[in-house]
Design a protein around this motif. Structure first.
Motif, PDB file in Angstrom:
ATOM      1  N   ALA A  84       0.854  -1.195   0.000  1.00 45.46           N
ATOM      2  CA  ALA A  84       0.000   0.000   0.000  1.00 45.46           C
ATOM      3  C   ALA A  84       0.882   1.235   0.000  1.00 45.46           C
ATOM      4  O   ALA A  84       2.050   1.171   0.383  1.00 45.46           O
ATOM      5  CB  ALA A  84      -0.915   0.004   1.234  1.00 45.46           C
ATOM      6  N   PRO A  85       0.326   2.391  -0.410  1.00 42.86           N
ATOM      7  CA  PRO A  85       1.103   3.632  -0.341  1.00 42.86           C
ATOM      8  C   PRO A  85       1.468   3.952   1.109  1.00 42.86           C
ATOM      9  O   PRO A  85       0.636   3.817   2.012  1.00 42.86           O
ATOM     10  CB  PRO A  85       0.155   4.682  -0.917  1.00 42.86           C
ATOM     11  N   VAL A  86       2.713   4.367   1.316  1.00 42.98           N
ATOM     12  CA  VAL A  86       3.176   4.701   2.664  1.00 42.98           C
ATOM     13  C   VAL A  86       3.992   5.974   2.627  1.00 42.98           C
ATOM     14  O   VAL A  86       4.560   6.347   1.604  1.00 42.98           O
ATOM     15  CB  VAL A  86       4.025   3.570   3.284  1.00 42.98           C
ATOM     16  N   VAL A  87       4.035   6.631   3.782  1.00 47.97           N
ATOM     17  CA  VAL A  87       5.011   7.686   4.035  1.00 47.97           C
ATOM     18  C   VAL A  87       6.093   7.044   4.892  1.00 47.97           C
ATOM     19  O   VAL A  87       5.865   6.729   6.062  1.00 47.97           O
ATOM     20  CB  VAL A  87       4.380   8.876   4.779  1.00 47.97           C
ATOM     21  N   PRO A  88       7.279   6.796   4.336  1.00 50.31           N
ATOM     22  CA  PRO A  88       8.324   6.120   5.121  1.00 50.31           C
ATOM     23  C   PRO A  88       8.893   7.041   6.188  1.00 50.31           C
ATOM     24  O   PRO A  88       9.009   8.250   5.992  1.00 50.31           O
ATOM     25  CB  PRO A  88       9.404   5.797   4.069  1.00 50.31           C
ATOM     26  N   ALA A  89       9.257   6.450   7.297  1.00 54.15           N
ATOM     27  CA  ALA A  89       9.990   7.184   8.329  1.00 54.15           C
ATOM     28  C   ALA A  89      11.478   7.028   8.072  1.00 54.15           C
ATOM     29  O   ALA A  89      11.939   5.995   7.580  1.00 54.15           O
ATOM     30  CB  ALA A  89       9.634   6.656   9.713  1.00 54.15           C
ATOM     31  N   HIS A 108      -0.376  16.017  12.348  1.00 55.36           N
ATOM     32  CA  HIS A 108       0.085  16.117  10.964  1.00 55.36           C
ATOM     33  C   HIS A 108      -0.831  15.369   9.988  1.00 55.36           C
ATOM     34  O   HIS A 108      -0.398  15.016   8.891  1.00 55.36           O
ATOM     35  CB  HIS A 108       1.507  15.580  10.844  1.00 55.36           C
ATOM     36  N   ALA A 109      -2.073  15.152  10.387  1.00 58.89           N
ATOM     37  CA  ALA A 109      -2.978  14.340   9.564  1.00 58.89           C
ATOM     38  C   ALA A 109      -3.130  14.902   8.157  1.00 58.89           C
ATOM     39  O   ALA A 109      -3.073  14.166   7.162  1.00 58.89           O
ATOM     40  CB  ALA A 109      -4.343  14.220  10.244  1.00 58.89           C
ATOM     41  N   ALA A 110      -3.313  16.211   8.041  1.00 57.34           N
ATOM     42  CA  ALA A 110      -3.536  16.804   6.720  1.00 57.34           C
ATOM     43  C   ALA A 110      -2.309  16.628   5.827  1.00 57.34           C
ATOM     44  O   ALA A 110      -2.429  16.235   4.657  1.00 57.34           O
ATOM     45  CB  ALA A 110      -3.883  18.287   6.859  1.00 57.34           C
ATOM     46  N   GLY A 111      -1.133  16.911   6.375  1.00 60.55           N
ATOM     47  CA  GLY A 111       0.084  16.778   5.579  1.00 60.55           C
ATOM     48  C   GLY A 111       0.369  15.341   5.194  1.00 60.55           C
ATOM     49  O   GLY A 111       0.788  15.063   4.062  1.00 60.55           O
ATOM     50  N   LEU A 112       0.160  14.419   6.114  1.00 60.65           N
ATOM     51  CA  LEU A 112       0.410  13.019   5.821  1.00 60.65           C
ATOM     52  C   LEU A 112      -0.574  12.485   4.790  1.00 60.65           C
ATOM     53  O   LEU A 112      -0.200  11.736   3.881  1.00 60.65           O
ATOM     54  CB  LEU A 112       0.326  12.195   7.110  1.00 60.65           C
ATOM     55  N   GLY A 114      -2.081  14.252   2.495  1.00 60.24           N
ATOM     56  CA  GLY A 114      -1.684  14.828   1.215  1.00 60.24           C
ATOM     57  C   GLY A 114      -0.489  14.113   0.613  1.00 60.24           C
ATOM     58  O   GLY A 114      -0.418  13.885  -0.603  1.00 60.24           O
ATOM     59  N   ALA A 115       0.473  13.754   1.455  1.00 65.63           N
ATOM     60  CA  ALA A 115       1.652  13.032   0.969  1.00 65.63           C
ATOM     61  C   ALA A 115       1.265  11.660   0.438  1.00 65.63           C
ATOM     62  O   ALA A 115       1.773  11.209  -0.602  1.00 65.63           O
ATOM     63  CB  ALA A 115       2.677  12.898   2.087  1.00 65.63           C
ATOM     64  N   LEU A 116       0.363  10.991   1.122  1.00 62.71           N
ATOM     65  CA  LEU A 116      -0.094   9.688   0.649  1.00 62.71           C
ATOM     66  C   LEU A 116      -0.825   9.809  -0.687  1.00 62.71           C
ATOM     67  O   LEU A 116      -0.654   8.973  -1.575  1.00 62.71           O
ATOM     68  CB  LEU A 116      -0.995   9.035   1.698  1.00 62.71           C
ATOM     69  N   ASP A 117      -1.606  10.869  -0.835  1.00 63.11           N
ATOM     70  CA  ASP A 117      -2.271  11.100  -2.128  1.00 63.11           C
ATOM     71  C   ASP A 117      -1.230  11.290  -3.231  1.00 63.11           C
ATOM     72  O   ASP A 117      -1.393  10.779  -4.348  1.00 63.11           O
ATOM     73  CB  ASP A 117      -3.165  12.337  -2.057  1.00 63.11           C
ATOM     74  N   ARG A 118      -0.173  12.021  -2.902  1.00 62.80           N
ATOM     75  CA  ARG A 118       0.834  12.322  -3.925  1.00 62.80           C
ATOM     76  C   ARG A 118       1.582  11.081  -4.393  1.00 62.80           C
ATOM     77  O   ARG A 118       1.923  10.952  -5.572  1.00 62.80           O
ATOM     78  CB  ARG A 118       1.836  13.342  -3.378  1.00 62.80           C
ATOM     79  N   VAL A 119       1.885  10.157  -3.485  1.00 67.86           N
ATOM     80  CA  VAL A 119       2.710   8.999  -3.865  1.00 67.86           C
ATOM     81  C   VAL A 119       1.886   7.808  -4.331  1.00 67.86           C
ATOM     82  O   VAL A 119       2.450   6.839  -4.842  1.00 67.86           O
ATOM     83  CB  VAL A 119       3.626   8.572  -2.697  1.00 67.86           C
ATOM     84  N   PRO A 243       8.922   5.935  -1.336  1.00 69.29           N
ATOM     85  CA  PRO A 243       9.133   7.349  -1.693  1.00 69.29           C
ATOM     86  C   PRO A 243       9.829   8.159  -0.599  1.00 69.29           C
ATOM     87  O   PRO A 243       9.305   9.160  -0.102  1.00 69.29           O
ATOM     88  CB  PRO A 243       7.713   7.850  -1.936  1.00 69.29           C
ATOM     89  N   TYR A 244      11.046   7.768  -0.248  1.00 72.24           N
ATOM     90  CA  TYR A 244      11.785   8.448   0.810  1.00 72.24           C
ATOM     91  C   TYR A 244      11.987   9.934   0.515  1.00 72.24           C
ATOM     92  O   TYR A 244      11.959  10.767   1.421  1.00 72.24           O
ATOM     93  CB  TYR A 244      13.170   7.814   0.980  1.00 72.24           C
ATOM     94  N   SER A 245      12.213  10.278  -0.747  1.00 73.71           N
ATOM     95  CA  SER A 245      12.606  11.650  -1.095  1.00 73.71           C
ATOM     96  C   SER A 245      11.431  12.590  -1.307  1.00 73.71           C
ATOM     97  O   SER A 245      11.634  13.781  -1.526  1.00 73.71           O
ATOM     98  CB  SER A 245      13.458  11.632  -2.371  1.00 73.71           C
ATOM     99  N   PHE A 246      10.200  12.082  -1.224  1.00 76.58           N
ATOM    100  CA  PHE A 246       9.052  12.889  -1.629  1.00 76.58           C
ATOM    101  C   PHE A 246       7.949  12.944  -0.583  1.00 76.58           C
ATOM    102  O   PHE A 246       6.786  13.166  -0.901  1.00 76.58           O
ATOM    103  CB  PHE A 246       8.495  12.346  -2.956  1.00 76.58           C
ATOM    104  N   VAL A 247       8.316  12.748   0.667  1.00 72.16           N
ATOM    105  CA  VAL A 247       7.340  12.796   1.756  1.00 72.16           C
ATOM    106  C   VAL A 247       7.898  13.649   2.877  1.00 72.16           C
ATOM    107  O   VAL A 247       9.114  13.847   2.978  1.00 72.16           O
ATOM    108  CB  VAL A 247       7.019  11.379   2.278  1.00 72.16           C
ATOM    109  N   PRO A 248       7.033  14.185   3.743  1.00 71.18           N
ATOM    110  CA  PRO A 248       7.521  14.976   4.879  1.00 71.18           C
ATOM    111  C   PRO A 248       8.249  14.090   5.883  1.00 71.18           C
ATOM    112  O   PRO A 248       7.979  12.894   5.981  1.00 71.18           O
ATOM    113  CB  PRO A 248       6.235  15.556   5.480  1.00 71.18           C
ATOM    114  N   ALA A 249       9.178  14.673   6.613  1.00 75.19           N
ATOM    115  CA  ALA A 249       9.907  13.934   7.641  1.00 75.19           C
ATOM    116  C   ALA A 249       8.966  13.582   8.785  1.00 75.19           C
ATOM    117  O   ALA A 249       8.178  14.414   9.228  1.00 75.19           O
ATOM    118  CB  ALA A 249      11.078  14.759   8.154  1.00 75.19           C
ATOM    119  N   LEU A 250       9.046  12.349   9.244  1.00 73.09           N
ATOM    120  CA  LEU A 250       8.245  11.910  10.374  1.00 73.09           C
ATOM    121  C   LEU A 250       9.086  12.008  11.635  1.00 73.09           C
ATOM    122  O   LEU A 250      10.178  11.458  11.717  1.00 73.09           O
ATOM    123  CB  LEU A 250       7.798  10.456  10.184  1.00 73.09           C
ATOM    124  N   GLY A 251       8.589  12.695  12.632  1.00 74.72           N
ATOM    125  CA  GLY A 251       9.323  12.852  13.884  1.00 74.72           C
ATOM    126  C   GLY A 251       8.703  13.957  14.706  1.00 74.72           C
ATOM    127  O   GLY A 251       7.730  14.594  14.316  1.00 74.72           O
TER     128      GLY A 251
END
Length: 272
Positions: A84-89, A108-112, A114-119, A243-251
């Motif tokens: 599935a699409p993920v935002v990697p940490a 960060h729900a909105a940003g995450l 949006g990032a999932l939509d993008r990837v 997509p490590y290079s195209f998502v916001p940093a998780l932390g």
């Protein structure tokens, strides 16, 4: 739920829903899901011995441990991303307990989302470019002895190497621009040192490209065509990657008083 025995939770990725894949985490720790705000974070207990921020910082200064752990971290992220699409940490993104992870998902729900939509429907590919080696011209020996001839030869070799690097760098710029036009996102990482690449020639391109899955074959063909067009560079396609290079940093937020080292992620396994 707090981590048992005062340990930390290791974060791998965030998705929209539970990902239907079974995978063990670093050190064979079970990976479990933490749900909040319509999102799902995948975590496990941090590796043995990481009970606090000081212990984590000490491990991050151990290059061998970092390299080994990066491979394991990427293994988990890649398994999740295959389902599935993920935002990697990034590597060593840790939290003290599930409550903090839940708070991060909510904040960060909105940003995450949006990032999932993008990837979604897209995959990261890397392209690394190296100066293509070649023999340096050797000038004719002039009068003045062997020492003078050696110095002239050495100057010619260095000059030729500099020219070759400059030409390769210009062609790498052009190749990156062409590949960026064929992708939905592009990012150029800093070139890696020869000690990391193991290559005899210098790296002049370290690009990451977010490519729609239906255009992956055409993108790979474009890399081959560019390698033929520009004889000054050797191009190598790597991936597919999460997509490590195209998502916001998780932390944690930088101002968070409970922030621990590793909350500011370091990319692992990706094309950088």
């Amino acid at each position: 739920m707090a981590v048992s025995e005062g340990g930390l939770l290791w974060l791998y990725a965030v998705a929209r829903d539970s990902v239907p894949v079974e995978v063990t985490g670093i050190g064979d720790a079970p990976v479990r899901a933490v749900h909040a705000a319509g999102l799902c974070a995948f975590v496990s207990t941090a590796p043995a011995g990481l009970s606090d921020a000081g212990a984590l910082q000490a491990r991050l200064e151990d290059a061998e441990w970092v390299a080994r752990t990066a491979v394991e971290h990427h293994r988990v992220v890649a398994a999740l991303a295959s389902a599935a699409p993920v935002v990697p940490a990034g590597l060593a993104t840790v939290c003290r307990d599930e409550a903090r992870i839940t708070a991060t998902l909510v904040r960060h729900a909105a940003g995450l989302t949006g990032a999932l939509d993008r990837v979604t429907g897209r995959t990261e590919w890397g392209v690394k470019g190296y100066v293509r080696g070649g023999p340096a011209p050797v000038p004719e020996t002039r009068a003045g002895g062997a020492g003078t001839a050696y110095l002239e030869r050495r100057r010619a070799e260095l000059s030729a190497r500099d020219r070759r690097h400059d030409e390769a760098a210009r062609d790498a710029d052009a190749a990156h621009a062409e590949l960026a036009r064929r992708a939905d996102g592009a990012h150029r990482h800093a070139p890696q040192d020869r000690r990391l690449t193991g290559e005899p020639e210098a790296m002049v391109l370290n690009g990451a490209y977010l490519v729609p899955d239906e255009r992956a074959a055409a993108f790979a063909a474009a890399v081959d065509a560019l390698a033929a067009r520009y004889p000054t560079i050797t191009l190598r396609l790597t991936g597919p990657w999460p997509p490590y290079s195209f998502v916001p940093a998780l932390g944690a937020e930088p101002s968070d008083p409970d922030r621990v080292p590793g909350d500011a992620p370091v990319h692992a396994g990706g094309p950088a």
